[in-house]
Write a protein that holds these residues in place. Structure first.
Motif, PDB file in Angstrom:
ATOM      1  N   LEU A  11     -23.975 -47.314  -9.935  1.00  0.00           N
ATOM      2  CA  LEU A  11     -22.866 -48.148  -9.474  1.00  0.00           C
ATOM      3  C   LEU A  11     -23.017 -49.578  -9.987  1.00  0.00           C
ATOM      4  N   ILE A  12     -24.250 -50.058  -9.955  1.00  0.00           N
ATOM      5  CA  ILE A  12     -24.532 -51.429 -10.385  1.00  0.00           C
ATOM      6  C   ILE A  12     -24.406 -51.552 -11.904  1.00  0.00           C
ATOM      7  N   THR A  13     -25.054 -50.650 -12.633  1.00  0.00           N
ATOM      8  CA  THR A  13     -25.035 -50.754 -14.102  1.00  0.00           C
ATOM      9  C   THR A  13     -23.642 -50.546 -14.673  1.00  0.00           C
ATOM     10  N   GLU A  14     -22.809 -49.783 -13.985  1.00  0.00           N
ATOM     11  CA  GLU A  14     -21.437 -49.553 -14.455  1.00  0.00           C
ATOM     12  C   GLU A  14     -20.459 -50.626 -13.976  1.00  0.00           C
ATOM     13  N   GLY A  15     -20.958 -51.590 -13.190  1.00  0.00           N
ATOM     14  CA  GLY A  15     -20.121 -52.708 -12.766  1.00  0.00           C
ATOM     15  C   GLY A  15     -19.253 -52.456 -11.550  1.00  0.00           C
ATOM     16  N   PHE A  16     -19.547 -51.404 -10.791  1.00  0.00           N
ATOM     17  CA  PHE A  16     -18.768 -51.121  -9.584  1.00  0.00           C
ATOM     18  C   PHE A  16     -19.373 -51.751  -8.334  1.00  0.00           C
ATOM     19  N   ALA A  17     -20.536 -52.324  -8.471  1.00  0.00           N
ATOM     20  CA  ALA A  17     -21.200 -53.014  -7.354  1.00  0.00           C
ATOM     21  C   ALA A  17     -22.151 -54.048  -7.932  1.00  0.00           C
ATOM     22  N   ASP A  18     -22.425 -55.069  -7.139  1.00  0.00           N
ATOM     23  CA  ASP A  18     -23.416 -56.066  -7.521  1.00  0.00           C
ATOM     24  C   ASP A  18     -24.793 -55.601  -7.047  1.00  0.00           C
ATOM     25  N   ALA A  19     -25.819 -56.165  -7.631  1.00  0.00           N
ATOM     26  CA  ALA A  19     -27.187 -55.785  -7.265  1.00  0.00           C
ATOM     27  C   ALA A  19     -27.494 -56.064  -5.797  1.00  0.00           C
ATOM     28  N   ASP A  20     -26.725 -56.952  -5.162  1.00  0.00           N
ATOM     29  CA  ASP A  20     -26.991 -57.240  -3.752  1.00  0.00           C
ATOM     30  C   ASP A  20     -26.634 -56.077  -2.827  1.00  0.00           C
ATOM     31  N   ILE A  21     -26.069 -55.007  -3.392  1.00  0.00           N
ATOM     32  CA  ILE A  21     -25.846 -53.794  -2.590  1.00  0.00           C
ATOM     33  C   ILE A  21     -27.175 -53.298  -1.998  1.00  0.00           C
ATOM     34  N   TRP A  22     -28.279 -53.568  -2.704  1.00  0.00           N
ATOM     35  CA  TRP A  22     -29.604 -53.155  -2.212  1.00  0.00           C
ATOM     36  C   TRP A  22     -29.978 -53.883  -0.928  1.00  0.00           C
TER      37      TRP A  22
END
Length: 181
Positions: A149-160
């Motif tokens: 999701l992050i690498t494809e640009g659908f979420a920012d790394a702060d999702i973690w």
């Protein structure tokens, strides 16, 4: 008394270590004198965790929709049992009666509950701690999906930052002690 919402399988799965982890989690919640809030089923991991909490003099709050009462037997030896009209109401009642949420292995329902609770956190609907218990590396494919999701640009790394990842029931309870203090 803190209340911990548990999301996990209505089935036990095939791995005895995961079954033991659900039982251990229920026992540890009771040992902390916390209330276990869960889906009120008498089967699967959820039934094992609730029974372990009961067996260790814990307080167990079950929430089940009427249509599931009609299909399966709700666990009746609980401290409290609430029967709701729908799954949506069930999830709301569980959330409103909890200070934190923990997801153990499970199926589609567990995924639904986990994603809903972290989405609500992302939307600032709540700031309750959410823990993903990666027992026996069960959630590794999900963690890879979150990376995607992050690498494809659908979420920012702060999702973690929306949840904490732990490997054992002991680690989950230790993390909850810190987050709820």
């Amino acid at each position: 008394m803190h209340s911990i919402c548990l999301y996990c399988g209505a089935r036990s799965g095939r791995n005895p270590a995961i079954i033991a982890a659900a039982q251990e989690f229920g026992m540890l919640v009771a040992a902390e004198n916390w209330r276990l809030v869960y889906g009120a089923g008498d089967t699967g991991l959820m039934g094992k965790a609730a029974q372990a909490a009961n067996d260790n003099s814990g307080t167990v709050f079950g929430v089940i929709p009427q249509h599931l009462v009609d299909q399966e037997v709700a666990k009746t030896d609980l401290s409290s049992l609430v029967i709701t009209e729908s799954m949506h109401e069930r999830k709301k009642v569980m959330f409103m009666n909890s200070d934190a949420a923990v997801a153990l292995p499970g199926g589609l329902g567990t995924l639904d509950e986990f994603f809903e609770i972290i989405t609500w956190r992302q939307l600032s609907i709540h700031d309750k701690p959410v823990i993903l218990l990666n027992c026996e590396h069960y959630w590794e494919p999900l963690l890879r999906l979150i990376d995607k999701l992050i690498t494809e640009g659908f979420a920012d790394a702060d999702i973690w930052n929306l949840f904490s990842l732990v490997e054992s029931p002991e680690e989950a309870v230790a993390k909850l002690r810190i987050l709820l203090s």
